[in-house]
Design an enzyme around this catalytic site. Structure first.
Site, PDB file in Angstrom:
ATOM      1  CB  SER A  93      10.510   4.482  -1.545  1.00 17.32           C
ATOM      2  OG  SER A  93      10.281   3.826  -0.306  1.00 17.32           O
ATOM      3  CD  GLN A 142      15.995  -4.766 -11.345  1.00 14.96           C
ATOM      4  OE1 GLN A 142      15.373  -5.814 -11.541  1.00 14.96           O
ATOM      5  NE2 GLN A 142      17.272  -4.741 -11.008  1.00 14.96           N
ATOM      6  N   GLY A 185       0.804  -1.213   0.000  1.00 12.22           N
ATOM      7  CA  GLY A 185       0.000   0.000   0.000  1.00 12.22           C
ATOM      8  C   GLY A 185       0.834   1.259   0.000  1.00 12.22           C
ATOM      9  CG  HIS A 218       3.119   0.703  -5.435  1.00  8.71           C
ATOM     10  ND1 HIS A 218       3.230   1.787  -4.603  1.00  8.71           N
ATOM     11  CD2 HIS A 218       3.780  -0.302  -4.808  1.00  8.71           C
ATOM     12  CE1 HIS A 218       3.901   1.453  -3.511  1.00  8.71           C
ATOM     13  NE2 HIS A 218       4.259   0.194  -3.609  1.00  8.71           N
ATOM     14  CG  LEU A 220      -1.193   1.614  -3.789  1.00 11.38           C
ATOM     15  CD1 LEU A 220      -2.454   1.255  -4.586  1.00 11.38           C
ATOM     16  CD2 LEU A 220      -0.177   0.471  -3.857  1.00 11.38           C
ATOM     17  NE  ARG A 273      10.355   1.252   5.025  1.00  9.63           N
ATOM     18  CZ  ARG A 273      10.180  -0.010   4.587  1.00  9.63           C
ATOM     19  NH1 ARG A 273      10.470  -0.329   3.336  1.00  9.63           N
ATOM     20  NH2 ARG A 273       9.715  -0.942   5.398  1.00  9.63           N
TER      21      ARG A 273
HETATM   22  P1  AMP Z   1       5.962  -2.358  -1.578  1.00 10.45           P
HETATM   23  O1  AMP Z   1       4.579  -1.808  -1.431  1.00 10.45           O
HETATM   24  O2  AMP Z   1       7.034  -1.411  -1.176  1.00 10.45           O
HETATM   25  O3  AMP Z   1       6.097  -3.737  -0.980  1.00 10.45           O
HETATM   26  O4  AMP Z   1       6.175  -2.550  -3.137  1.00 10.45           O
HETATM   27  C1  AMP Z   1       5.282  -3.320  -3.905  1.00 10.45           C
HETATM   28  C2  AMP Z   1       5.893  -3.554  -5.255  1.00 10.45           C
HETATM   29  O5  AMP Z   1       6.151  -2.296  -5.896  1.00 10.45           O
HETATM   30  C3  AMP Z   1       7.242  -4.280  -5.172  1.00 10.45           C
HETATM   31  O6  AMP Z   1       7.325  -5.243  -6.218  1.00 10.45           O
HETATM   32  C4  AMP Z   1       8.237  -3.166  -5.360  1.00 10.45           C
HETATM   33  O7  AMP Z   1       9.468  -3.594  -5.901  1.00 10.45           O
HETATM   34  C5  AMP Z   1       7.492  -2.262  -6.326  1.00 10.45           C
HETATM   35  N1  AMP Z   1       8.035  -0.897  -6.303  1.00 10.45           N
HETATM   36  C6  AMP Z   1       8.308  -0.148  -5.207  1.00 10.45           C
HETATM   37  N2  AMP Z   1       8.851   1.035  -5.567  1.00 10.45           N
HETATM   38  C7  AMP Z   1       8.938   1.031  -6.921  1.00 10.45           C
HETATM   39  C8  AMP Z   1       9.429   1.961  -7.895  1.00 10.45           C
HETATM   40  N3  AMP Z   1       9.938   3.138  -7.543  1.00 10.45           N
HETATM   41  N4  AMP Z   1       9.357   1.616  -9.206  1.00 10.45           N
HETATM   42  C9  AMP Z   1       8.839   0.402  -9.575  1.00 10.45           C
HETATM   43  N5  AMP Z   1       8.359  -0.511  -8.705  1.00 10.45           N
HETATM   44  C10 AMP Z   1       8.413  -0.211  -7.402  1.00 10.45           C
END
Ligand code: AMP
Length: 290
Positions: free
Chosen positions: A185, A148, A31, A37, A33, A187
């Site tokens: 991110s 990635q 989440g 995402h 997002l 974060r």
């Molecule tokens: P998370 O919500 O952080 O667990 O991320 C969910 C998915 O989104 C994971 O497969 C991450 O690698 C992807 N993701 C996170 N940040 C990015 C980004 N800046 N670009 C592409 N994919 C991302």
């Protein structure tokens, strides 16, 4: 309309309504997002007939001193983004539904999960692999898209799927960045204005090392030292690792050879931990020269 599936029973009932010929694409997330995402959802949309996302802040992948309790959970805004992206369904389970009391079975990948973030965050990839296999068993997608941005996570999941014969086609989506290079991110919202201003140095360190590689420097130790030197331009950035690794096994290498390399960095800015990476491929070096 994005259908919200709040528990495993609702998910299973929805899954049973899909025709056998319908290709199901899946994007698991925690989440908060952002455009990164959403780019994965679009990739899934292009490759599948039906797209489901999940939002689950998985306690099993957080260490005791990590940010589980303060992890952002803007569910209304997330839903609006999923609707806009044309995502068909959202799996939004509770922790209690996902982990029955006394759950005692875990998935442990024992090679690519060891270095880098695995060394800094004990148990993290065990938590990731366990929840992703559970999600795959529940959703039963034909394909799943991972970013990635979390290159080691991609490597762990690709291994798990290969080693355990999980019938899911794993795709990687490119890293989406801010205009100044900072990788998106969830974060990033924690960063103070000063830390946010310093954060693009992380990507700059990756690009500086890429440029040095194109200029003929192939020594992994020297390339990593150069990356660290770029991060040292801001005292706000406290590096955790800056590594040049084999792109598949993530094992240590002395020189960047014909397989290329994964440049991987993790750093703290205040209490926020950020990661980023760049794939050095010898093909792109040849292109850059030619
Ligand atoms: P998370 O919500 O952080 O667990 O991320 C969910 C998915 O989104 C994971 O497969 C991450 O690698 C992807 N993701 C996170 N940040 C990015 C980004 N800046 N670009 C592409 N994919 C991302």
């Amino acid at each position: 309309m994005t259908l919200i599936l709040k528990d495993k029973a609702a998910l299973r009932a929805w899954r049973a309504t899909l025709a056998p010929g319908q290709k199901l694409g899946f994007v698991p997330t925690m989440g908060a997002l952002h455009a990164g995402h959403i780019s994965l959802m679009e990739q899934a949309r292009a490759a599948a007939d039906v797209v489901i996302a999940s939002i689950f802040v998985n306690p099993l992948q957080f260490g005791p001193n990590e940010d589980l309790s303060r992890y952002p959970r803007p569910i209304e805004a997330d839903l609006a983004k999923l609707e806009a992206a044309g995502v068909d369904a959202l799996f939004l389970p509770s922790v209690e539904d996902m982990y029955p009391p006394g759950a005692s079975t875990f998935v442990e990948e024992s090679m690519v999960s060891l270095p880098l973030c695995g060394a800094e965050r004990p148990g993290h990839f065990r938590g990731v692999a366990t929840v992703v296999l559970k999600l795959f068993n529940l959703v039963q997608p034909h394909l799943a898209v991972f970013g990635q941005k979390d290159a080691q996570q991609c490597a762990v999941i690709e291994r798990m799927v290969r080693d355990l014969d999980v019938p899911v086609d794993i795709r990687r989506g490119a890293i989406v960045r801010e205009a100044d290079g900072l990788a998106l991110s969830s974060r990033n919202v924690y960063l103070s204005p000063e830390d946010r201003a310093a954060a693009p140095l992380i990507y700059q360190s990756l690009r500086a090392v890429e440029a040095a590689y194109f200029d003929g420097e192939h020594d992994a130790g020297k390339l990593a030292a150069l990356g660290l030197a770029v991060l040292a331009r801001s005292e706000r950035i406290v590096p955790q690792y800056w590594e040049v690794r084999d792109p598949e096994s993530l094992g240590a290498i002395a020189k960047v050879g014909s397989r290329g390399a994964l440049l991987a960095v993790a750093a703290h800015l205040g209490t926020t931990r950020l990661i980023d990476n760049l794939l050095l491929s010898p093909g792109s070096a040849a292109k850059a020269i030619g």
